[in-house]
Design a protein around this motif. Structure first.
Motif, PDB file in Angstrom:
ATOM      1  N   GLU A  55       0.829  -1.210   0.000  1.00  0.00           N
ATOM      2  CA  GLU A  55       0.000   0.000   0.000  1.00  0.00           C
ATOM      3  C   GLU A  55       0.862   1.258   0.000  1.00  0.00           C
ATOM      4  O   GLU A  55       0.570   2.229  -0.715  1.00  0.00           O
ATOM      5  CB  GLU A  55      -0.920   0.018   1.223  1.00  0.00           C
ATOM      6  N   TYR A  57       3.918   1.520  -1.116  1.00  0.00           N
ATOM      7  CA  TYR A  57       4.552   1.574  -2.431  1.00  0.00           C
ATOM      8  C   TYR A  57       3.592   2.170  -3.466  1.00  0.00           C
ATOM      9  O   TYR A  57       3.950   3.058  -4.236  1.00  0.00           O
ATOM     10  CB  TYR A  57       4.985   0.166  -2.839  1.00  0.00           C
ATOM     11  N   TYR A  58       2.352   1.677  -3.450  1.00  0.00           N
ATOM     12  CA  TYR A  58       1.335   2.175  -4.380  1.00  0.00           C
ATOM     13  C   TYR A  58       1.103   3.665  -4.150  1.00  0.00           C
ATOM     14  O   TYR A  58       1.041   4.458  -5.096  1.00  0.00           O
ATOM     15  CB  TYR A  58       0.036   1.390  -4.185  1.00  0.00           C
ATOM     16  N   ASN A  61       4.018   5.858  -5.438  1.00  0.00           N
ATOM     17  CA  ASN A  61       4.178   5.861  -6.888  1.00  0.00           C
ATOM     18  C   ASN A  61       2.957   6.364  -7.657  1.00  0.00           C
ATOM     19  O   ASN A  61       3.078   6.692  -8.836  1.00  0.00           O
ATOM     20  CB  ASN A  61       4.552   4.458  -7.368  1.00  0.00           C
ATOM     21  N   HIS A  62       1.803   6.443  -7.028  1.00  0.00           N
ATOM     22  CA  HIS A  62       0.612   6.859  -7.759  1.00  0.00           C
ATOM     23  C   HIS A  62       0.120   8.266  -7.446  1.00  0.00           C
ATOM     24  O   HIS A  62      -0.537   8.882  -8.280  1.00  0.00           O
ATOM     25  CB  HIS A  62      -0.516   5.846  -7.545  1.00  0.00           C
ATOM     26  N   THR A  71      -5.982   7.925  -5.705  1.00  0.00           N
ATOM     27  CA  THR A  71      -5.103   6.966  -5.043  1.00  0.00           C
ATOM     28  C   THR A  71      -5.735   6.467  -3.747  1.00  0.00           C
ATOM     29  O   THR A  71      -5.752   5.269  -3.478  1.00  0.00           O
ATOM     30  CB  THR A  71      -3.722   7.582  -4.754  1.00  0.00           C
ATOM     31  N   ASN A  74      -8.569   4.124  -4.586  1.00  0.00           N
ATOM     32  CA  ASN A  74      -8.076   2.823  -5.046  1.00  0.00           C
ATOM     33  C   ASN A  74      -7.557   1.967  -3.898  1.00  0.00           C
ATOM     34  O   ASN A  74      -7.676   0.746  -3.924  1.00  0.00           O
ATOM     35  CB  ASN A  74      -6.974   3.005  -6.097  1.00  0.00           C
ATOM     36  N   LEU A  75      -6.977   2.618  -2.899  1.00  0.00           N
ATOM     37  CA  LEU A  75      -6.460   1.902  -1.735  1.00  0.00           C
ATOM     38  C   LEU A  75      -7.542   1.645  -0.682  1.00  0.00           C
ATOM     39  O   LEU A  75      -7.280   0.985   0.320  1.00  0.00           O
ATOM     40  CB  LEU A  75      -5.309   2.686  -1.093  1.00  0.00           C
ATOM     41  N   ARG A 106       2.529  -7.790  -5.419  1.00  0.00           N
ATOM     42  CA  ARG A 106       1.262  -7.195  -5.829  1.00  0.00           C
ATOM     43  C   ARG A 106       0.413  -6.828  -4.629  1.00  0.00           C
ATOM     44  O   ARG A 106       0.465  -7.461  -3.609  1.00  0.00           O
ATOM     45  CB  ARG A 106       0.461  -8.161  -6.689  1.00  0.00           C
ATOM     46  N   LEU A 107      -0.396  -5.774  -4.822  1.00  0.00           N
ATOM     47  CA  LEU A 107      -1.378  -5.412  -3.789  1.00  0.00           C
ATOM     48  C   LEU A 107      -2.386  -6.529  -3.691  1.00  0.00           C
ATOM     49  O   LEU A 107      -2.917  -6.985  -4.692  1.00  0.00           O
ATOM     50  CB  LEU A 107      -2.110  -4.138  -4.202  1.00  0.00           C
TER      51      LEU A 107
END
Length: 108
Positions: A55, A57-58, A61-62, A71, A74-75, A106-107
């Motif tokens: 999470e 990391y996402y 980067n997003h 973002t 999405n999380l 991967r998430l």
């Protein structure tokens, strides 16, 4: 929004579409869209608690690409939580092991 309220909205949408099946005008379709948006706005409860490495990391980067609102959505996190975590990550206030690495799982 309660489960019964959501059911009532879905029933309204179905009835509206059934009544105007043979003559679907844009007015009726717009009404159905407005009703469906009510369901989408209340789609999830934001997650609470610990953030996984994936999470973080996402998030890192997003946010620069799609912004905080999308973002966080999405999380499935609140906008406030996403902003706080992003700020803490960027300032190095919390453990970032794995967040800035090239490889990540991967998430889930």
């Amino acid at each position: 929004m309660t489960k019964k309220e959501k059911q009532a909205i879905r029933l309204q949408i179905c009835m509206l579409l059934d009544q105007h099946r043979e003559d679907p005008t844009s007015d009726h379709l717009e009404q159905a869209k407005k009703l469906s948006k009510l369901l989408l706005e209340d789609e999830y409860e934001p997650k609470k608690g610990e953030w996984s490495i994936a999470e973080k990391y996402y998030l890192v980067n997003h946010v620069p690409v799609i912004g905080f609102n999308k973002t966080a959505k999405n999380l499935k996190r609140s906008l406030k939580d996403a902003k706080v975590m992003y700020t803490r990550l960027m300032k190095g206030q919390i453990n970032t092991v794995g967040v800035f690495d090239e490889k990540i799982t991967r998430l889930g």
